[in-house]
Motif scaffolding. Sequence first.
Motif, PDB file in Angstrom:
ATOM      1  N   TRP A  40      30.122  49.835  30.205  1.00 33.35           N
ATOM      2  CA  TRP A  40      31.578  49.847  30.373  1.00 33.35           C
ATOM      3  C   TRP A  40      31.956  49.258  31.730  1.00 33.35           C
ATOM      4  N   ASP A  41      31.213  49.610  32.771  1.00 33.61           N
ATOM      5  CA  ASP A  41      31.500  49.087  34.101  1.00 33.61           C
ATOM      6  C   ASP A  41      31.302  47.575  34.145  1.00 33.61           C
ATOM      7  N   PHE A  42      30.274  47.082  33.490  1.00 32.91           N
ATOM      8  CA  PHE A  42      30.040  45.641  33.434  1.00 32.91           C
ATOM      9  C   PHE A  42      31.185  44.944  32.709  1.00 32.91           C
ATOM     10  N   PHE A  43      31.635  45.537  31.589  1.00 31.54           N
ATOM     11  CA  PHE A  43      32.776  44.987  30.855  1.00 31.54           C
ATOM     12  C   PHE A  43      34.027  44.986  31.726  1.00 31.54           C
ATOM     13  N   ALA A  44      34.261  46.072  32.462  1.00 33.72           N
ATOM     14  CA  ALA A  44      35.445  46.168  33.316  1.00 33.72           C
ATOM     15  C   ALA A  44      35.408  45.103  34.403  1.00 33.72           C
ATOM     16  N   PHE A  45      34.229  44.888  34.977  1.00 38.69           N
ATOM     17  CA  PHE A  45      34.106  43.855  36.002  1.00 38.69           C
ATOM     18  C   PHE A  45      34.390  42.474  35.424  1.00 38.69           C
ATOM     19  N   LEU A  46      33.807  42.175  34.257  1.00 41.55           N
ATOM     20  CA  LEU A  46      34.032  40.864  33.649  1.00 41.55           C
ATOM     21  C   LEU A  46      35.503  40.650  33.309  1.00 41.55           C
ATOM     22  N   LEU A  47      36.153  41.708  32.807  1.00 39.27           N
ATOM     23  CA  LEU A  47      37.564  41.585  32.460  1.00 39.27           C
ATOM     24  C   LEU A  47      38.417  41.353  33.700  1.00 39.27           C
ATOM     25  N   SER A  48      38.166  42.093  34.764  1.00 39.81           N
ATOM     26  CA  SER A  48      38.965  41.903  35.979  1.00 39.81           C
ATOM     27  C   SER A  48      38.687  40.541  36.613  1.00 39.81           C
ATOM     28  N   ALA A  49      37.443  40.064  36.542  1.00 41.32           N
ATOM     29  CA  ALA A  49      37.140  38.729  37.057  1.00 41.32           C
ATOM     30  C   ALA A  49      37.826  37.658  36.211  1.00 41.32           C
ATOM     31  N   ALA A  50      37.896  37.876  34.903  1.00 40.02           N
ATOM     32  CA  ALA A  50      38.574  36.922  34.030  1.00 40.02           C
ATOM     33  C   ALA A  50      40.077  36.905  34.298  1.00 40.02           C
ATOM     34  N   VAL A  51      40.663  38.071  34.534  1.00 40.39           N
ATOM     35  CA  VAL A  51      42.094  38.138  34.847  1.00 40.39           C
ATOM     36  C   VAL A  51      42.375  37.424  36.163  1.00 40.39           C
ATOM     37  N   PHE A  52      41.525  37.665  37.173  1.00 37.02           N
ATOM     38  CA  PHE A  52      41.704  36.972  38.449  1.00 37.02           C
ATOM     39  C   PHE A  52      41.584  35.462  38.265  1.00 37.02           C
ATOM     40  N   SER A  53      40.590  35.029  37.504  1.00 36.98           N
ATOM     41  CA  SER A  53      40.396  33.594  37.276  1.00 36.98           C
ATOM     42  C   SER A  53      41.585  32.993  36.537  1.00 36.98           C
ATOM     43  N   ALA A  54      42.088  33.708  35.552  1.00 36.83           N
ATOM     44  CA  ALA A  54      43.236  33.214  34.792  1.00 36.83           C
ATOM     45  C   ALA A  54      44.467  33.103  35.692  1.00 36.83           C
ATOM     46  N   MET A  55      44.707  34.110  36.523  1.00 37.28           N
ATOM     47  CA  MET A  55      45.847  34.036  37.442  1.00 37.28           C
ATOM     48  C   MET A  55      45.651  32.911  38.458  1.00 37.28           C
ATOM     49  N   PRO A  70      47.532  31.690  51.160  1.00 36.79           N
ATOM     50  CA  PRO A  70      46.482  32.714  51.072  1.00 36.79           C
ATOM     51  C   PRO A  70      47.023  34.080  50.654  1.00 36.79           C
ATOM     52  N   GLU A  71      48.289  34.351  50.956  1.00 44.48           N
ATOM     53  CA  GLU A  71      48.882  35.622  50.533  1.00 44.48           C
ATOM     54  C   GLU A  71      48.977  35.707  49.011  1.00 44.48           C
ATOM     55  N   ASP A  72      49.264  34.569  48.368  1.00 40.57           N
ATOM     56  CA  ASP A  72      49.319  34.558  46.904  1.00 40.57           C
ATOM     57  C   ASP A  72      47.951  34.860  46.304  1.00 40.57           C
ATOM     58  N   ILE A  73      46.922  34.286  46.886  1.00 41.40           N
ATOM     59  CA  ILE A  73      45.564  34.544  46.398  1.00 41.40           C
ATOM     60  C   ILE A  73      45.203  36.006  46.642  1.00 41.40           C
ATOM     61  N   GLY A  74      45.628  36.535  47.786  1.00 42.51           N
ATOM     62  CA  GLY A  74      45.385  37.950  48.075  1.00 42.51           C
ATOM     63  C   GLY A  74      46.095  38.854  47.077  1.00 42.51           C
ATOM     64  N   ALA A  75      47.300  38.477  46.668  1.00 41.19           N
ATOM     65  CA  ALA A  75      48.038  39.274  45.679  1.00 41.19           C
ATOM     66  C   ALA A  75      47.333  39.241  44.323  1.00 41.19           C
ATOM     67  N   GLU A  76      46.813  38.071  43.951  1.00 47.08           N
ATOM     68  CA  GLU A  76      46.077  37.975  42.685  1.00 47.08           C
ATOM     69  C   GLU A  76      44.817  38.828  42.732  1.00 47.08           C
ATOM     70  N   LEU A  77      44.140  38.800  43.858  1.00 50.15           N
ATOM     71  CA  LEU A  77      42.940  39.613  44.025  1.00 50.15           C
ATOM     72  C   LEU A  77      43.292  41.103  43.994  1.00 50.15           C
ATOM     73  N   LEU A  78      44.423  41.468  44.582  1.00 48.88           N
ATOM     74  CA  LEU A  78      44.870  42.854  44.555  1.00 48.88           C
ATOM     75  C   LEU A  78      45.075  43.340  43.125  1.00 48.88           C
ATOM     76  N   TRP A  79      45.716  42.519  42.286  1.00 48.01           N
ATOM     77  CA  TRP A  79      45.947  42.916  40.904  1.00 48.01           C
ATOM     78  C   TRP A  79      44.640  43.018  40.122  1.00 48.01           C
ATOM     79  N   ALA A  80      43.707  42.124  40.404  1.00 46.38           N
ATOM     80  CA  ALA A  80      42.404  42.207  39.725  1.00 46.38           C
ATOM     81  C   ALA A  80      41.663  43.472  40.155  1.00 46.38           C
ATOM     82  N   LYS A  81      41.738  43.815  41.450  1.00 45.30           N
ATOM     83  CA  LYS A  81      41.097  45.044  41.925  1.00 45.30           C
ATOM     84  C   LYS A  81      41.769  46.277  41.348  1.00 45.30           C
ATOM     85  N   ALA A  82      43.092  46.230  41.200  1.00 45.73           N
ATOM     86  CA  ALA A  82      43.819  47.355  40.611  1.00 45.73           C
ATOM     87  C   ALA A  82      43.409  47.543  39.146  1.00 45.73           C
ATOM     88  N   LEU A  83      43.273  46.445  38.412  1.00 45.99           N
ATOM     89  CA  LEU A  83      42.830  46.527  37.024  1.00 45.99           C
ATOM     90  C   LEU A  83      41.429  47.123  36.944  1.00 45.99           C
TER      91      LEU A  83
END
Length: 147
Positions: free
Chosen positions: A54-69, A79-92
């Motif tokens: 499950w943790d591996f799936f969660a990591f892949l999903l959050s990495a995919a969301v970050f990549s898509a954004m 760089p603030e925009d990239i930081g915001a995208e990373l924040l949302w991926a970490k929150a997910l």
Amino acid sequence: HREHIQQQQQQQQAQSSEETDNSIKRTAVPGTKRFLFWHIHEDRGGRLAPLLKWDFFAFLLSAAVFSAMFMYVGTDRSPEDIGAELLWAKALYGFLSFPFIVFRVPLLATLLTHTFQTGFTVHGKCIKVRKRTAPQGEGVRVYPVSP
């Protein structure tokens, strides 16, 4: 004459298939699945294996969301925009880590993992952590104490 040649070919094929079967038996590891070039042991991990999957799936999903954004927004961003995208991926990833909340309960974590807390001395030796009282007025704190 043709029958003799066909019999020889069949014998050669049978010998080569036996050699192939023997090499597979020698290289195959019992109780494993093969994934790319890894041997995955199905009997390891015990009850925690589904959580690790499950943790591996969660990591892949959050990495995919970050990549898509990252790909959707385009190249002209700060760089603030990239930081915001990373924040949302970490929150997910944090929200998807909810099954691990049971390990934050001290007694339950000990029962599930059969481990104990460790700490390090000043000299770098790994020791078991025991509770002791702090100086007067500070309450109880956890300090590494040698046995």
